[in-house]
Enzyme design. Structure first.
Site, PDB file in Angstrom:
ATOM      1  N   HIS A  41       4.047   1.399   8.022  1.00  8.80           N
ATOM      2  CA  HIS A  41       4.071  -0.061   8.090  1.00  8.80           C
ATOM      3  C   HIS A  41       3.954  -0.604   6.669  1.00  8.80           C
ATOM      4  O   HIS A  41       3.574   0.120   5.744  1.00  8.80           O
ATOM      5  CB  HIS A  41       2.908  -0.573   8.944  1.00  8.80           C
ATOM      6  CG  HIS A  41       1.600  -0.055   8.479  1.00  8.80           C
ATOM      7  ND1 HIS A  41       1.061   1.132   8.952  1.00  8.80           N
ATOM      8  CD2 HIS A  41       0.746  -0.505   7.532  1.00  8.80           C
ATOM      9  CE1 HIS A  41      -0.072   1.361   8.322  1.00  8.80           C
ATOM     10  NE2 HIS A  41      -0.295   0.388   7.455  1.00  8.80           N
ATOM     11  N   HIS A 128       5.778  -1.955  -0.400  1.00  5.96           N
ATOM     12  CA  HIS A 128       6.161  -0.548  -0.333  1.00  5.96           C
ATOM     13  C   HIS A 128       5.708   0.040   1.003  1.00  5.96           C
ATOM     14  O   HIS A 128       4.868  -0.530   1.687  1.00  5.96           O
ATOM     15  CB  HIS A 128       5.534   0.243  -1.486  1.00  5.96           C
ATOM     16  CG  HIS A 128       4.052   0.328  -1.369  1.00  5.96           C
ATOM     17  ND1 HIS A 128       3.211  -0.693  -1.762  1.00  5.96           N
ATOM     18  CD2 HIS A 128       3.237   1.304  -0.869  1.00  5.96           C
ATOM     19  CE1 HIS A 128       1.961  -0.349  -1.513  1.00  5.96           C
ATOM     20  NE2 HIS A 128       1.943   0.859  -0.962  1.00  5.96           N
TER      21      HIS A 128
END
Length: 194
Positions: A41, A128
């Site tokens: 996630h 990221h």
């Protein structure tokens, strides 16, 4: 107490691509601990252990932030590392979201959290997806393999596919010997009315 974070979940297509990237890269980095692609996630805010009252406040902040931002799309930009390139702490996949909506969502969420007394990360936002945590020093062969990947064209790693984002999630994280287990506590649709 509930260990809590606010994040964007990856859809199945993104998870499949990341699973392929991990499979491809892991062959040259056997000592690295790779994450389960199903749990990948993009964290917008890690809040740590929250009381029930704090969890309610955080959930409200996420809902208000989601309402203020419209849906958007991103693509996966490149592999990178946190820490020295020869002995990184984390290997990650970068996110490219040219409209700036992701950064706007992050700023709005942080503002809503701060207004409710939460401490927020002041470092510049670096979207990221964590693919691996490096717990032991890389061998010289692994260092060379990683450098080849990071400095190469990253064919088969970077994706030109566009992935849509339509929700923000308030997530619970439970740590165990098997790794972290994530549970969605609340989903907020972007641009929806509360």
């Amino acid at each position: 107490m509930t260990r809590t974070f606010i994040a964007l979940e990856m859809n199945e297509a993104a998870q499949r691509h990341l699973e392929g990237v991990i499979h491809r890269v892991a062959r040259g980095l056997p000592s690295v601990r790779w994450v389960d692609p199903a749990g990948i996630h993009l964290t917008l805010a890690f809040l740590g252990e929250l009381t029930d009252e704090q969890l309610t406040e955080a959930t409200e902040a996420a809902g208000i932030a989601a309402r203020k931002v419209c849906s958007f799309s991103y693509n996966l930009s490149r592999l990178g590392v946190f820490g020295p390139a020869k002995q990184p702490r984390v290997i990650w996949m970068g996110i490219n979201e040219p409209s700036g909506t992701l950064s706007l969502l992050h700023r709005v969420l942080n503002r809503e959290l701060e207004q409710r007394g939460f401490a927020v990360d002041k470092r510049p936002f670096s979207p990221h997806l964590t693919l691996a945590r490096v717990k032991v020093p890389l061998t010289s062969e692994e260092q060379g393999n990683l450098q080849s990947i990071l400095t190469g064209k990253q064919h088969g790693i970077v994706s030109t596919e566009i992935y849509p984002v339509s929700s923000v999630y308030v997530m619970k994280s439970e740590l165990s010997r098997m790794g972290a287990q994530y549970t969605c506590l609340q989903e907020w649709k972007l641009g929806d009315v509360l």
